[in-house]
Scaffold this active site. Sequence first.
Site, PDB file in Angstrom:
ATOM      1  N   ARG A 174     -16.796  -1.206 151.055  1.00  0.00           N
ATOM      2  CA  ARG A 174     -15.323  -1.266 151.121  1.00  0.00           C
ATOM      3  C   ARG A 174     -14.852  -1.551 152.550  1.00  0.00           C
ATOM      4  NH1 ARG A 174     -16.801  -1.544 146.999  1.00  0.00           N
ATOM      5  NH2 ARG A 174     -16.426  -0.284 145.155  1.00  0.00           N
ATOM      6  N   SER A 248      -9.414   4.403 143.482  1.00  0.00           N
ATOM      7  CA  SER A 248     -10.204   5.462 144.130  1.00  0.00           C
ATOM      8  C   SER A 248      -9.559   5.800 145.473  1.00  0.00           C
ATOM      9  CB  SER A 248     -11.635   4.991 144.362  1.00  0.00           C
ATOM     10  OG  SER A 248     -12.207   4.636 143.143  1.00  0.00           O
ATOM     11  N   GLU A 343     -10.237   5.984 151.090  1.00  0.00           N
ATOM     12  CA  GLU A 343     -10.385   4.539 150.870  1.00  0.00           C
ATOM     13  C   GLU A 343      -8.986   3.905 150.938  1.00  0.00           C
ATOM     14  OE1 GLU A 343     -12.839   3.281 147.516  1.00  0.00           O
ATOM     15  OE2 GLU A 343     -11.574   1.518 147.276  1.00  0.00           O
TER      16      GLU A 343
HETATM   17  C1  FAD Z   1      -6.021   1.347 139.168  1.00  0.00           C
HETATM   18  C2  FAD Z   1      -6.765   0.786 140.342  1.00  0.00           C
HETATM   19  C3  FAD Z   1      -8.117   0.470 140.219  1.00  0.00           C
HETATM   20  C4  FAD Z   1      -8.838  -0.020 141.298  1.00  0.00           C
HETATM   21  N1  FAD Z   1     -10.156  -0.319 141.126  1.00  0.00           N
HETATM   22  C5  FAD Z   1     -10.871  -0.803 142.186  1.00  0.00           C
HETATM   23  C6  FAD Z   1     -12.256  -1.122 142.034  1.00  0.00           C
HETATM   24  O1  FAD Z   1     -12.843  -0.977 140.966  1.00  0.00           O
HETATM   25  N2  FAD Z   1     -12.911  -1.586 143.127  1.00  0.00           N
HETATM   26  C7  FAD Z   1     -12.298  -1.788 144.330  1.00  0.00           C
HETATM   27  O2  FAD Z   1     -12.968  -2.235 145.266  1.00  0.00           O
HETATM   28  N3  FAD Z   1     -10.984  -1.507 144.488  1.00  0.00           N
HETATM   29  C8  FAD Z   1     -10.263  -1.019 143.463  1.00  0.00           C
HETATM   30  N4  FAD Z   1      -8.940  -0.719 143.628  1.00  0.00           N
HETATM   31  C9  FAD Z   1      -8.302  -0.892 144.943  1.00  0.00           C
HETATM   32  C10 FAD Z   1      -7.604  -2.254 145.140  1.00  0.00           C
HETATM   33  O3  FAD Z   1      -7.433  -2.896 143.903  1.00  0.00           O
HETATM   34  C11 FAD Z   1      -8.396  -3.157 146.094  1.00  0.00           C
HETATM   35  O4  FAD Z   1      -8.545  -2.546 147.344  1.00  0.00           O
HETATM   36  C12 FAD Z   1      -7.705  -4.520 146.269  1.00  0.00           C
HETATM   37  O5  FAD Z   1      -8.542  -5.401 146.983  1.00  0.00           O
HETATM   38  C13 FAD Z   1      -6.386  -4.421 147.002  1.00  0.00           C
HETATM   39  O6  FAD Z   1      -5.768  -5.687 146.879  1.00  0.00           O
HETATM   40  P1  FAD Z   1      -4.241  -5.876 147.251  1.00  0.00           P
HETATM   41  O7  FAD Z   1      -3.945  -7.328 147.180  1.00  0.00           O
HETATM   42  O8  FAD Z   1      -3.422  -4.984 146.433  1.00  0.00           O
HETATM   43  O9  FAD Z   1      -4.264  -5.415 148.778  1.00  0.00           O
HETATM   44  P2  FAD Z   1      -3.253  -4.431 149.519  1.00  0.00           P
HETATM   45  O10 FAD Z   1      -3.396  -3.056 148.993  1.00  0.00           O
HETATM   46  O11 FAD Z   1      -1.905  -5.028 149.563  1.00  0.00           O
HETATM   47  O12 FAD Z   1      -3.911  -4.495 150.987  1.00  0.00           O
HETATM   48  C14 FAD Z   1      -5.196  -3.977 151.220  1.00  0.00           C
HETATM   49  C15 FAD Z   1      -5.597  -4.325 152.675  1.00  0.00           C
HETATM   50  O13 FAD Z   1      -5.838  -5.726 152.786  1.00  0.00           O
HETATM   51  C16 FAD Z   1      -4.974  -6.304 153.782  1.00  0.00           C
HETATM   52  N5  FAD Z   1      -4.628  -7.637 153.305  1.00  0.00           N
HETATM   53  C17 FAD Z   1      -4.111  -7.951 152.099  1.00  0.00           C
HETATM   54  N6  FAD Z   1      -3.987  -9.301 152.009  1.00  0.00           N
HETATM   55  C18 FAD Z   1      -4.427  -9.820 153.188  1.00  0.00           C
HETATM   56  C19 FAD Z   1      -4.550 -11.153 153.702  1.00  0.00           C
HETATM   57  N7  FAD Z   1      -4.199 -12.231 152.991  1.00  0.00           N
HETATM   58  N8  FAD Z   1      -5.044 -11.315 154.962  1.00  0.00           N
HETATM   59  C20 FAD Z   1      -5.405 -10.230 155.703  1.00  0.00           C
HETATM   60  N9  FAD Z   1      -5.309  -8.959 155.269  1.00  0.00           N
HETATM   61  C21 FAD Z   1      -4.829  -8.770 154.023  1.00  0.00           C
HETATM   62  C22 FAD Z   1      -3.808  -5.358 153.881  1.00  0.00           C
HETATM   63  O14 FAD Z   1      -3.127  -5.448 155.124  1.00  0.00           O
HETATM   64  C23 FAD Z   1      -4.523  -4.024 153.708  1.00  0.00           C
HETATM   65  O15 FAD Z   1      -5.144  -3.651 154.915  1.00  0.00           O
HETATM   66  C24 FAD Z   1      -8.184  -0.245 142.555  1.00  0.00           C
HETATM   67  C25 FAD Z   1      -6.816   0.049 142.674  1.00  0.00           C
HETATM   68  C26 FAD Z   1      -6.110   0.537 141.574  1.00  0.00           C
HETATM   69  C27 FAD Z   1      -4.638   0.814 141.719  1.00  0.00           C
END
Ligand code: FAD
Length: 347
Positions: A174, A248, A343
């Site tokens: 992660r 998580s 996380e």
């Molecule tokens: C119900 C649920 C289930 C989940 N299951 C999993 C799982 O199975 N495995 C897992 O790994 N994660 C899981 N996650 C966590 C989440 O889905 C991941 O971390 C996902 O990658 C976040 O994507 P996001 O676009 O929402 O990023 P955000 O939450 O908006 O941002 C996450 C980080 O990435 C940065 N970021 C976003 N876009 C960019 C970009 N274009 N350039 C530079 N930095 C950027 C942000 O600044 C921040 O630091 C889950 C979350 C939920 C709510």
Amino acid sequence: MVPILISDMYSNAMQTTSIYNTFGIPATADRYLVVSRETELTTLLSDPSFCQKPFLMLGGGSNMVFTHHFPGTVIHLENEGINLLDTSTSHDDLLVEAAAGEVWDDFVHHCIAQGWYGTENMVGIPGTVGAAPVQNIGAYGLEAKDIIHSVRAFEVGTGRERIFLNEECRFAYRNSIFKQELKDRYVVWSVTFRLHKTFQPNIRYQALADALATAGIATPTPQQLADTIAELRWRKLPRPEVMGSAGSFFKNPLVTSEKYHQLKSLYPDLVAYPAPDGYKLAAGWLIEHTGWKGRSMGRCGVYDKQALVLVNLGGCTGDEVVALAEAVTHDVQVKFGVTLEKEAIII
Ligand SMILES: Cc1cc2nc3c(=O)[nH]c(=O)nc-3n(C[C@H](O)[C@H](O)[C@H](O)COP(=O)(O)OP(=O)(O)OC[C@H]3O[C@@H](n4cnc5c(N)ncnc54)[C@H](O)[C@@H]3O)c2cc1C
């Protein structure tokens, strides 16, 4: 400047749908920008006045907890496109480039439909393609690092393009260079994945193998594999449209072999996995065995089906999430002598 509401995309149609966080915590920022064209981004990133103030990249907001007004600019990418590059490196490999603004789960389904294989085990993970390399997302025996070929990003301050090959991304559990040394220094614009024409199901994850066996499926099709994983996923995790969370909330802590064996002798049913430098303990098991599973503090709770997940019980604030996380962390530390690391990203 007028504060802009960063709200939950699912909870209230009246609120803006272009800025969101899956925890469903209302939050504000000085400025919110949607960027969909490359020239808009490079112009912004090379503007000295922009670089003097704080900014936050917001994808789907599915790993974030807002605790206060963000005193700067929130940038949300809405660039689109999933393209098969014609530079296949071997007869079975395919290089597929996806825009950062694409929804991750849509990308997975698109790949399956096109016959581009390799993403299936990460079906259903909320968020965007752009966050996948930042977070090194992973699930059911697969991590983004296993299929990322390269990441195309733009530098904050100059707007210059840089291609990061897989090994330059310093992927870890992660984690990646974009969360460490280069935090806030690059904006991910697109990601190229190395996929395959031939489908080879990855069923190394035990719970997945068991679920397929129970369903009587010896050799799953890509769609059967994805459906089985989605079924398993949503049995244990709250769907964002039903209950707010950041998935998580804690990482599975890494401990030395010595610490693992010490705990295992005290708690024979301890759940842990061998890791390169010791053992990874199941944080959900630790939390459950402090008695927190299903309990709450204020309007934030520990999910009753998976103790690793903190949930919004309705109207919860970021401060309530942090307070519950601290109480859980404290109790795990006292009972097991293990430090939990978040996380989720606290803003
Ligand atoms: C119900 C649920 C289930 C989940 N299951 C999993 C799982 O199975 N495995 C897992 O790994 N994660 C899981 N996650 C966590 C989440 O889905 C991941 O971390 C996902 O990658 C976040 O994507 P996001 O676009 O929402 O990023 P955000 O939450 O908006 O941002 C996450 C980080 O990435 C940065 N970021 C976003 N876009 C960019 C970009 N274009 N350039 C530079 N930095 C950027 C942000 O600044 C921040 O630091 C889950 C979350 C939920 C709510």
